[in-house]
Scaffold this active site. Structure first.
Site, PDB file in Angstrom:
ATOM      1  N   GLN A  97      -2.925 -12.722   6.881  1.00 23.34           N
ATOM      2  CA  GLN A  97      -3.084 -12.411   5.459  1.00 23.34           C
ATOM      3  C   GLN A  97      -2.424 -13.492   4.602  1.00 23.34           C
ATOM      4  O   GLN A  97      -2.987 -13.931   3.597  1.00 23.34           O
ATOM      5  CB  GLN A  97      -2.451 -11.046   5.177  1.00 23.34           C
ATOM      6  N   HIS A 147       9.191  -3.539   3.532  1.00 25.25           N
ATOM      7  CA  HIS A 147       8.784  -3.789   2.145  1.00 25.25           C
ATOM      8  C   HIS A 147       9.987  -4.184   1.293  1.00 25.25           C
ATOM      9  O   HIS A 147       9.881  -5.014   0.382  1.00 25.25           O
ATOM     10  CB  HIS A 147       8.154  -2.535   1.531  1.00 25.25           C
ATOM     11  N   LEU A 189       6.609   3.150   1.605  1.00 25.83           N
ATOM     12  CA  LEU A 189       7.507   1.997   1.688  1.00 25.83           C
ATOM     13  C   LEU A 189       8.618   2.206   2.711  1.00 25.83           C
ATOM     14  O   LEU A 189       9.142   3.300   2.883  1.00 25.83           O
ATOM     15  CB  LEU A 189       8.111   1.712   0.306  1.00 25.83           C
ATOM     16  N   HIS A 190       8.948   1.121   3.388  1.00 27.79           N
ATOM     17  CA  HIS A 190      10.007   1.125   4.402  1.00 27.79           C
ATOM     18  C   HIS A 190      10.853  -0.133   4.197  1.00 27.79           C
ATOM     19  O   HIS A 190      10.598  -0.934   3.281  1.00 27.79           O
ATOM     20  CB  HIS A 190       9.405   1.195   5.812  1.00 27.79           C
ATOM     21  N   GLN A 231     -10.473  -2.818   1.405  1.00 26.59           N
ATOM     22  CA  GLN A 231     -10.055  -3.548   2.600  1.00 26.59           C
ATOM     23  C   GLN A 231     -10.099  -2.698   3.872  1.00 26.59           C
ATOM     24  O   GLN A 231      -9.724  -3.168   4.947  1.00 26.59           O
ATOM     25  CB  GLN A 231      -8.671  -4.165   2.411  1.00 26.59           C
ATOM     26  N   SER A 246       4.148   0.960   7.991  1.00 25.03           N
ATOM     27  CA  SER A 246       3.824   2.302   7.502  1.00 25.03           C
ATOM     28  C   SER A 246       3.078   3.077   8.577  1.00 25.03           C
ATOM     29  O   SER A 246       3.161   4.303   8.647  1.00 25.03           O
ATOM     30  CB  SER A 246       2.960   2.215   6.247  1.00 25.03           C
ATOM     31  N   GLY A 298       4.666 -10.477   3.734  1.00 23.98           N
ATOM     32  CA  GLY A 298       5.407 -10.469   4.991  1.00 23.98           C
ATOM     33  C   GLY A 298       4.708 -11.263   6.086  1.00 23.98           C
ATOM     34  O   GLY A 298       3.468 -11.231   6.187  1.00 23.98           O
ATOM     35  N   MET A 348       0.842  -1.202   0.000  1.00 26.14           N
ATOM     36  CA  MET A 348       0.000   0.000   0.000  1.00 26.14           C
ATOM     37  C   MET A 348       0.877   1.252   0.000  1.00 26.14           C
ATOM     38  O   MET A 348       0.393   2.356   0.258  1.00 26.14           O
ATOM     39  CB  MET A 348      -0.941  -0.010   1.200  1.00 26.14           C
ATOM     40  N   GLY A 349       2.177   1.084  -0.256  1.00 36.24           N
ATOM     41  CA  GLY A 349       3.055   2.245  -0.337  1.00 36.24           C
ATOM     42  C   GLY A 349       3.524   2.721   1.029  1.00 36.24           C
ATOM     43  O   GLY A 349       3.426   1.988   2.009  1.00 36.24           O
TER      44      GLY A 349
HETATM   45  P1  AMP Z   1       1.430  -3.025   3.441  1.00 34.63           P
HETATM   46  O1  AMP Z   1       1.985  -1.961   2.550  1.00 34.63           O
HETATM   47  O2  AMP Z   1       1.437  -2.649   4.882  1.00 34.63           O
HETATM   48  O3  AMP Z   1       0.105  -3.546   2.956  1.00 34.63           O
HETATM   49  O4  AMP Z   1       2.434  -4.237   3.336  1.00 34.63           O
HETATM   50  C1  AMP Z   1       2.760  -4.800   2.094  1.00 34.63           C
HETATM   51  C2  AMP Z   1       3.494  -6.084   2.310  1.00 34.63           C
HETATM   52  O5  AMP Z   1       4.693  -5.825   3.036  1.00 34.63           O
HETATM   53  C3  AMP Z   1       2.695  -7.104   3.130  1.00 34.63           C
HETATM   54  O6  AMP Z   1       2.913  -8.395   2.600  1.00 34.63           O
HETATM   55  C4  AMP Z   1       3.298  -6.961   4.486  1.00 34.63           C
HETATM   56  O7  AMP Z   1       3.180  -8.141   5.272  1.00 34.63           O
HETATM   57  C5  AMP Z   1       4.743  -6.673   4.145  1.00 34.63           C
HETATM   58  N1  AMP Z   1       5.379  -6.023   5.291  1.00 34.63           N
HETATM   59  C6  AMP Z   1       5.002  -4.870   5.899  1.00 34.63           C
HETATM   60  N2  AMP Z   1       5.778  -4.625   6.971  1.00 34.63           N
HETATM   61  C7  AMP Z   1       6.677  -5.636   7.032  1.00 34.63           C
HETATM   62  C8  AMP Z   1       7.735  -5.971   7.919  1.00 34.63           C
HETATM   63  N3  AMP Z   1       8.047  -5.204   8.976  1.00 34.63           N
HETATM   64  N4  AMP Z   1       8.442  -7.089   7.673  1.00 34.63           N
HETATM   65  C9  AMP Z   1       8.125  -7.889   6.617  1.00 34.63           C
HETATM   66  N5  AMP Z   1       7.134  -7.641   5.764  1.00 34.63           N
HETATM   67  C10 AMP Z   1       6.421  -6.530   5.951  1.00 34.63           C
END
Ligand code: AMP
Length: 285
Positions: A157, A40, A36-37, A64, A190, A151, A33-34
């Site tokens: 999920q 991601h 990004l850290h 969602q 995020s 992740g 969802m952007g």
């Molecule tokens: P999001 O942008 O929060 O929807 O996350 C996108 C993807 O990045 C999802 O598959 C998350 O599980 C993964 N993700 C987010 N934070 C982390 C993290 N700290 N470690 C590993 N994967 C992550």
């Protein structure tokens, strides 16, 4: 390194994916969802290792989010995201508007109905996993992904995605990447950006509480109630923390269990001020 390609329409994204397939390339998809850290980026690196072409998606999926959730205030920083993706050697990013994904007349949704969406975040966020399953199915189809990377941070999920991928016979391998944490132990998210410095300090209680359970498990404790109590006890020491849930289920089936005799997910959701954070560990692997 070739330049990052940016696609905002389904048609362009499909044409790119078709050309890559035609050339015999394997495609790895990393849905996000952007904002990004580094968490991601661990997904992008896993995909880079495993696939010829890496496609990230950056899409804050309205379907969602519940009506009282943070859809409007969710951080959006697409230019900074692109710089990070380019630096990782990601080949393409798909960044559609909501109306591109859900045009007028849209009417098809994916629901996983075997109970795994009725617990944990599924129980607290009605419709959340219906939105996730729908958008991930669409993203897999649009990008023609061979592998998709998710992740462990969002372990439920991953279980849901694995379920509908198997049930719908989608030709995609689902890869789970470990949780990426800051040096302090805080799981990267995020949503961490919502917190003040004092709240970020308070948020360390999440990983600390899970560590307590991990130590209890290492010391021989197998009872679910005792492992959950170890977590609760640590969470109770932090005045800024309000527990949403502390739960333990078999993983990935997400069945209730009294004791850890197979891989189990110990998962927590905790409000720190207004910010809802999640974290987990898998025991018994
Ligand atoms: P999001 O942008 O929060 O929807 O996350 C996108 C993807 O990045 C999802 O598959 C998350 O599980 C993964 N993700 C987010 N934070 C982390 C993290 N700290 N470690 C590993 N994967 C992550």
């Amino acid at each position: 390194m070739s330049e990052l390609k940016v696609f905002t329409t389904v048609k362009e994204m499909q044409a790119y994916a078709a050309a890559q397939k035609q050339a015999g390339k394997t495609i790895g998809l990393c849905p996000t969802m952007g904002a990004l850290h580094e968490g991601h980026m661990t997904l992008m690196r896993a995909a880079r290792q495993a696939c010829d072409i890496v496609i990230a998606s950056v899409f804050v999926n309205p379907v969602q989010f519940g009506p009282n959730e943070d859809y409007d205030k969710y951080p959006r920083q697409f230019e900074a995201d692109c710089a990070k993706l380019a630096a990782e050697g990601v080949d393409a990013v798909f960044h559609p508007e909501p109306a591109e994904m859900y045009p007028d007349g849209y009417g098809t949704y994916i629901t996983v109905e075997n109970g795994i969406t009725d617990v944990l975040c599924g129980a607290r966020r009605p419709g959340h996993f219906r939105g996730v399953a729908t958008v991930v199915t669409k993203l897999m189809n649009i990008t023609r992904a061979d592998k998709a990377f998710f992740g462990q941070k969002d372990a439920q999920q991953v279980a849901v995605v694995r379920r509908f991928v198997a049930d719908l016979n989608l030709p995609v391998e689902v890869v789970m990447v470990p949780i990426c944490r800051e040096a302090s132990g805080l799981a990267r998210s995020s949503r961490n950006a919502y917190m003040s410095e004092a709240e970020k300090q308070a948020a360390l209680v999440l990983s600390r509480s899970l560590r307590a359970a991990k130590e209890a498990y290492a010391g021989g404790e197998r009872q679910a109630a005792a492992l959950k109590a170890a977590v609760q006890q640590v969470l109770a020491t932090e005045p800024l923390a309000r527990v949403d849930y502390v739960d333990l289920y078999t993983y990935p089936a997400l069945q209730v269990t009294d004791s850890v005799s197979e891989p189990c997910l110990l998962a927590i959701a905790v409000y720190i001020g207004q910010t809802r954070l999640i974290d987990n560990i898998i025991l018994g692997e």
